[in-house]
Write a protein that holds these residues in place. Structure first.
Motif, PDB file in Angstrom:
ATOM      1  N   TYR A  43      17.872  18.413 -28.809  1.00 27.31           N
ATOM      2  CA  TYR A  43      18.609  18.568 -30.078  1.00 27.31           C
ATOM      3  C   TYR A  43      17.800  18.246 -31.204  1.00 27.31           C
ATOM      4  O   TYR A  43      16.808  17.585 -30.998  1.00 27.31           O
ATOM      5  N   GLY A  44      18.047  18.692 -32.454  1.00 31.31           N
ATOM      6  CA  GLY A  44      17.202  18.332 -33.632  1.00 31.31           C
ATOM      7  C   GLY A  44      16.246  19.397 -34.028  1.00 31.31           C
ATOM      8  O   GLY A  44      16.175  20.654 -33.466  1.00 31.31           O
ATOM      9  N   GLY A  45      15.739  19.091 -35.281  1.00 26.95           N
ATOM     10  CA  GLY A  45      14.662  20.242 -35.815  1.00 26.95           C
ATOM     11  C   GLY A  45      15.142  21.447 -36.294  1.00 26.95           C
ATOM     12  O   GLY A  45      16.388  21.296 -36.575  1.00 26.95           O
ATOM     13  N   SER A  46      14.399  22.411 -36.660  1.00 27.22           N
ATOM     14  CA  SER A  46      14.864  23.473 -37.564  1.00 27.22           C
ATOM     15  C   SER A  46      14.184  24.640 -36.897  1.00 27.22           C
ATOM     16  O   SER A  46      13.177  24.465 -35.992  1.00 27.22           O
ATOM     17  N   VAL A  47      14.775  25.778 -37.165  1.00 26.20           N
ATOM     18  CA  VAL A  47      14.323  27.109 -36.580  1.00 26.20           C
ATOM     19  C   VAL A  47      14.163  27.983 -37.879  1.00 26.20           C
ATOM     20  O   VAL A  47      14.996  28.140 -38.746  1.00 26.20           O
ATOM     21  N   GLU A  48      12.977  28.397 -38.106  1.00 23.91           N
ATOM     22  CA  GLU A  48      12.482  29.467 -39.072  1.00 23.91           C
ATOM     23  C   GLU A  48      12.736  30.934 -38.596  1.00 23.91           C
ATOM     24  O   GLU A  48      11.761  31.349 -37.716  1.00 23.91           O
ATOM     25  N   VAL A  49      13.458  31.862 -39.230  1.00 14.47           N
ATOM     26  CA  VAL A  49      13.644  33.168 -38.683  1.00 14.47           C
ATOM     27  C   VAL A  49      13.225  33.900 -39.787  1.00 14.47           C
ATOM     28  O   VAL A  49      13.770  34.039 -40.864  1.00 14.47           O
ATOM     29  N   GLY A  50      12.309  35.205 -39.203  1.00 14.00           N
ATOM     30  CA  GLY A  50      12.126  36.128 -39.898  1.00 14.00           C
ATOM     31  C   GLY A  50      13.197  37.109 -40.141  1.00 14.00           C
ATOM     32  O   GLY A  50      13.207  37.945 -38.810  1.00 14.00           O
ATOM     33  N   SER A  51      13.780  37.655 -41.031  1.00 18.26           N
ATOM     34  CA  SER A  51      14.990  38.251 -40.886  1.00 18.26           C
ATOM     35  C   SER A  51      15.008  39.767 -40.468  1.00 18.26           C
ATOM     36  O   SER A  51      13.829  40.331 -40.605  1.00 18.26           O
ATOM     37  N   MET A  52      15.948  40.138 -39.587  1.00 17.51           N
ATOM     38  CA  MET A  52      15.914  41.349 -39.188  1.00 17.51           C
ATOM     39  C   MET A  52      15.820  42.559 -40.191  1.00 17.51           C
ATOM     40  O   MET A  52      15.217  43.568 -40.055  1.00 17.51           O
ATOM     41  N   TYR A  53      16.249  42.113 -41.561  1.00 22.53           N
ATOM     42  CA  TYR A  53      16.271  42.966 -42.466  1.00 22.53           C
ATOM     43  C   TYR A  53      15.479  42.456 -43.571  1.00 22.53           C
ATOM     44  O   TYR A  53      15.793  41.623 -44.611  1.00 22.53           O
ATOM     45  N   PRO A  54      13.875  42.293 -43.518  1.00 23.91           N
ATOM     46  CA  PRO A  54      13.091  41.518 -44.212  1.00 23.91           C
ATOM     47  C   PRO A  54      13.197  41.913 -45.661  1.00 23.91           C
ATOM     48  O   PRO A  54      12.602  40.887 -46.484  1.00 23.91           O
ATOM     49  N   THR A  55      13.522  43.069 -45.962  1.00 23.09           N
ATOM     50  CA  THR A  55      13.519  43.110 -47.505  1.00 23.09           C
ATOM     51  C   THR A  55      14.538  43.243 -48.218  1.00 23.09           C
ATOM     52  O   THR A  55      14.592  43.541 -49.430  1.00 23.09           O
ATOM     53  N   VAL A  56      15.799  42.975 -47.329  1.00 26.02           N
ATOM     54  CA  VAL A  56      17.113  43.025 -48.144  1.00 26.02           C
ATOM     55  C   VAL A  56      17.985  41.725 -48.032  1.00 26.02           C
ATOM     56  O   VAL A  56      18.075  41.367 -47.086  1.00 26.02           O
ATOM     57  N   SER A  57      18.033  41.143 -49.241  1.00 23.71           N
ATOM     58  CA  SER A  57      18.699  39.619 -49.212  1.00 23.71           C
ATOM     59  C   SER A  57      20.305  39.823 -49.219  1.00 23.71           C
ATOM     60  O   SER A  57      20.450  41.149 -48.946  1.00 23.71           O
ATOM     61  N   ALA A  58      20.917  38.824 -49.109  1.00 25.15           N
ATOM     62  CA  ALA A  58      22.312  38.950 -48.862  1.00 25.15           C
ATOM     63  C   ALA A  58      22.943  39.905 -50.083  1.00 25.15           C
ATOM     64  O   ALA A  58      22.695  39.671 -51.268  1.00 25.15           O
ATOM     65  N   LEU A  59      23.713  40.747 -49.544  1.00 27.00           N
ATOM     66  CA  LEU A  59      24.311  41.707 -50.599  1.00 27.00           C
ATOM     67  C   LEU A  59      25.524  41.054 -51.440  1.00 27.00           C
ATOM     68  O   LEU A  59      26.033  41.356 -52.473  1.00 27.00           O
ATOM     69  N   SER A  60      26.372  40.300 -50.539  1.00 26.07           N
ATOM     70  CA  SER A  60      27.671  39.640 -51.062  1.00 26.07           C
ATOM     71  C   SER A  60      27.798  38.664 -50.069  1.00 26.07           C
ATOM     72  O   SER A  60      28.048  38.983 -48.867  1.00 26.07           O
ATOM     73  N   TRP A  61      28.516  37.519 -50.415  1.00 26.46           N
ATOM     74  CA  TRP A  61      29.160  36.412 -49.632  1.00 26.46           C
ATOM     75  C   TRP A  61      30.617  36.567 -49.465  1.00 26.46           C
ATOM     76  O   TRP A  61      31.216  36.077 -48.896  1.00 26.46           O
TER      77      TRP A  61
END
Length: 575
Positions: A43-61
Motif C-alpha cells: 500500500y501507499g505511494g503514487s502512480v504517474e500515468v501518461g494518458s491514453m489520450y495524451p493531447t486531449v484534456s478532460a472535455l467535461s466533468w
C-alpha cells in the motif's frame, strides 16, 4: 432466468463473444500469471500515468454532456452497474488483455454496483444493488451517505433527458424505477442487443448522486462518486490528480487473500501534448506508465530504457478520411471509389508505418470474432477499394464529370501528430489523379464541434473508436448519428441496422452485421485507411498490471485501483 455475476448479462446471449484474435498480440516481456499472483500487494505511494489520450484534456466533468471521454476522466470516481471482470486478465491466467475501447466479452463481465440481476420476463430486468456502498462527504456538495436505487434512476433519467444525448440511444427503454432502497427495475419497449452496454458498462453509464448535479456537475470540484478514488485537483492541459477513497467497498483477491482497494494513495493522469517530452518523462521514470506510445519511438526507448515492459496492440480506433456524401462531388459513388483507388494503402503500411499497421481493420475490428471478415473474404468491389489503381481512379473521375479533378478542404486535428504527418501523404497521392486538398488543422474542441454540429468540411480526417461490433455500424453509418462525419446512410440500411439490434440469436445477428458491413464498405463513404499498432509501456515496479487499458468503455479506473508500486524496487533502480 437468472444470470451469474461475471458470466455475462444476457437474456439470450448478448452481443459479446470471446476474442481469440487477440491471442496473436501477446504482451512482450510480461511476467507470467504465477509471478503476478505470488507477491502480496504494498500500500501507499503514487502512480504517474501518461494518458491514453495524451493531447486531449478532460472535455467535461458533467456526465449529461455525453462526451466520449467522460469514463476516462471520471471513471475513477463514478461507478457503473457492470464492469470488466479483471480476474480474467492474462496476467491472472485468463485470455483477455482488456484493451478494447468498449468491447467486453460476455464471460468477462461482473457486477460493480449491481450485486445480482435477473430477467423477470423477456423485457423486464431486475437489478439488486450492493448494500453498504458509500458516497464520501464532499464539503459544500453533500454529506457522506449510502448509494441507493434512486441514484441509479436519477442518473438514467438525467442522461436520457439531456439535450446532448445521442439520438435513439435509450429509445429501447420504457422506464427505470426503484422498487426499494436496493432494487432497480428496467422495463424495455423492445430487445436491444446493446442493452447492457448502453446503461450498464458503456460510455454513458456512470451513477452520480443528485447532490452533485445540484451543486454543478460540470465543476470538477463538485465531482463525487462511490469509486476507488476522489478527484482532488485538475489543471486543464496538465493533469488530473485522484486520491484514495477510504470508503471504497471493493477488494482484490491475491494469493487466496482479499485486500482492500485501492492500493496506491494517489493517481496522477498526465496530459502532455509534446510527444518528445512524453517519451523523455517515460524514459526518466517520471511516468510509471505510458498508455499510448507511437511505434516510431519504441526501438529508441527499448535501447535507452531496456527495463521497460511492453505490450503491442492493434489500435481500437479506425482511421479514415470521411467524404460528405450530402454534397458534390462526393454524392457520386464513382468519385468516392476513385479517391480510394488513388491512395496507395499498401505503401502507407510499409513505408509510413514501417509495417506497424493492418490494411483492413475497420469498421469491424479483427478482435470481433464472428463479426469481422478479412479482406480476402470480401466481394471484389470491396477488395478493389484497397488496391492501388490510379489509372482507374482517373477514369472514374472523368466519367463523373471531373476529368481535370477538383479541390476540396480537409479538416484535421492538430493534436494528432500521426494525422498531421499522414494527411500530406494522402494529398500527394490524390494530386497524382488531379485532386488537390486544402489542409485545415484545428484544435480538438473546434475539430470535434465541427463534426457534432454537422458543419465539418467536405473532407474530415479522423480516428474513430470501433466501440463494439454493433455500435460501429450504428454510430458511423446511420443518418443523424453524432459520429457519422460523412452523413452517409439510407432508410433501408437504417431499418436493417435496427432489425439487427432486435435479434436475440447471436448467430443471426452476426450474419446481419457482416452483410451491413460489406454494403457500407462497398459504398465508400470514407477513404479507408490502415489501422496502426500501438504500444503501452510501464516500469517493472508497477505491479498487478500487464498493460490492461480499459475495464469498460474507455474506463481504466478499476485497473488503476488494482495496481501497486513497489517503491523499494523503484528506489533500487535509481528512481
Amino acid at each position: 432466468m437468472t444470470t451469474k455475476e461475471g458470466r455475462g448479462l444476457n437474456w439470450i446471449t448478448s452481443a459479446r463473444i470471446a476474442s481469440v484474435a487477440l491471442a496473436g498480440l501477446a504482451l512482450a516481456g510480461a511476467a507470467g500469471p504465477a509471478c503476478a499472483q505470488a507477491e502480496a500487494p504494498k500500500y501507499g505511494g503514487s502512480v504517474e500515468v501518461g494518458s491514453m489520450y495524451p493531447t486531449v484534456s478532460a472535455l467535461s466533468w458533467d456526465l449529461a454532456d455525453w462526451n466520449w471521454k467522460q469514463n476516462y476522466d471520471t471513471g475513477q470516481v463514478y461507478e457503473q452497474l457492470f464492469v470488466a471482470d479483471l480476474s480474467k486478465a492474462r496476467r491472472n491466467g485468463g485470455k483477455y488483455p482488456f484493451v478494447a475501447d468498449a468491447w467486453l466479452p460476455e464471460d468477462a463481465i461482473r457486477g460493480e454496483l449491481a450485486e445480482s440481476w435477473k430477467w423477470l420476463d423477456p423485457l423486464t430486468l431486475e437489478v439488486k444493488l450492493r448494500k453498504g456502498v458509500r458516497f464520501p462527504a464532499k464539503p459544500g456538495v453533500m454529506p457522506e451517505r449510502e448509494l441507493v436505487a434512486e441514484d441509479v434512476v436519477f442518473s438514467y433519467e438525467r442522461q436520457n433527458g439531456s439535450a446532448k444525448r445521442i439520438p435513439t440511444y435509450f429509445d429501447h427503454v420504457a422506464k427505470v424505477e426503484a422498487l426499494d432502497k436496493h432494487t432497480v427495475l428496467f422495463r424495455f419497449k423492445e430487445f436491444n442487443a446493446e442493452w447492457d452496454y448502453r446503461f450498464g458498462w458503456g460510455y454513458y453509464s456512470g451513477i452520480m448522486p443528485k447532490e452533485v448535479a445540484t451543486a454543478g456537475a460540470g465543476n470538477w470540484k463538485n465531482v463525487n462518486g462511490s469509486g476507488p478514488f476522489v478527484l482532488s485537483s485538475f489543471v486543464q492541459g496538465n493533469a488530473g490528480t485522484y486520491t484514495k477513497n477510504t470508503l471504497y467497498w471493493d477488494s482484490e483477491r491475491i494469493g487466496g487473500k482479499d485486500y482492500k482497494l485501492p492500493f496506491v494513495d494517489k493517481l496522477v493522469i498526465r496530459t502532455v501534448k509534446d510527444e518528445a517530452t512524453r517519451n523523455t518523462m517515460l524514459r526518466t521514470g517520471k511516468l510509471d506508465i505510458a498508455e499510448n506510445v507511437r511505434w516510431t519511438a519504441v526501438e529508441e526507448l527499448k535501447k535507452s530504457a531496456p527495463a521497460l515492459k511492453w505490450s503491442r496492440w492493434l489500435s481500437t480506433n479506425g482511421q479514415y478520411l470521411a467524404m460528405r456524401v450530402d454534397a458534390k462531388p462526393f454524392n457520386d459513388l464513382r468519385v468516392r471509389r476513385a479517391l480510394n483507388m488513388a491512395v496507395n494503402k499498401q505503401e502507407i503500411v510499409k513505408q509510413f508505418y514501417g509495417g506497424n499497421a493492418e490494411l483492413f481493420a475497420y469498421p469491424q475490428h479483427p478482435d470481433y470474432v464472428g463479426y469481422f471478415e478479412p479482406l480476402s473474404a470480401m466481394p471484389e468491389p470491396v477488395k478493389e477499394l484497397f488496391t492501388y489503381n490510379p489509372d482507374k481512379a482517373r477514369k472514374l473521375l472523368a466519367e463523373a464529370g471531373y476529368p481535370k479533378g477538383f479541390s476540396f478542404k480537409v479538416q484535421v486535428c492538430a493534436c494528432d501528430p500521426n494525422h498531421m504527418e499522414l494527411l500530406p501523404l494522402i494529398g500527394a497521392y490524390l494530386e497524382q489523379v488531379g485532386v488537390r486538398i486544402e489542409i485545415q488543422p484545428m484544435e480538438y474542441g473546434a475539430f470535434l464541434s465541427a463534426m457534432t454540429t454537422r458543419t465539418n468540411a467536405p473532407g474530415y480526417l479522423m480516428s474513430n473508436g470501433h466501440t463494439n461490433p454493433t455500435t460501429t455500424i450504428r454510430k458511423s453509418f446511420v443518418v443523424g448519428q453524432v459520429w457519422n462525419a460523412s452523413q452517409w446512410g439510407n432508410p433501408k440500411f437504417e431499418q436493417r441496422v435496427n432489425d439487427a439490434f432486435r435479434l436475440r440469436d447471436v448467430g443471426r445477428r452476426q450474419e446481419a452485421l457482416r452483410a451491413l458491413t460489406r454494403e457500407v464498405l462497398e459504398d465508400a463513404p470514407y477513404i479507408w485507411l490502415p489501422t496502426p499498432y500501438q504500444y503501452t509501456a510501464w516500469w517493472p515496479w508497477v505491479k498487478n498490471y500487464e498493460g490492461e487499458l480499459r475495464a469498460g468503455a474507455v474506463r481504466p479506473g478499476p485497473i488503476y485501483a488494482r495496481l501497486w508500486i513497489d517503491q523499494e524496487m523503484k528506489k533500487k533502480m535509481g528512481f
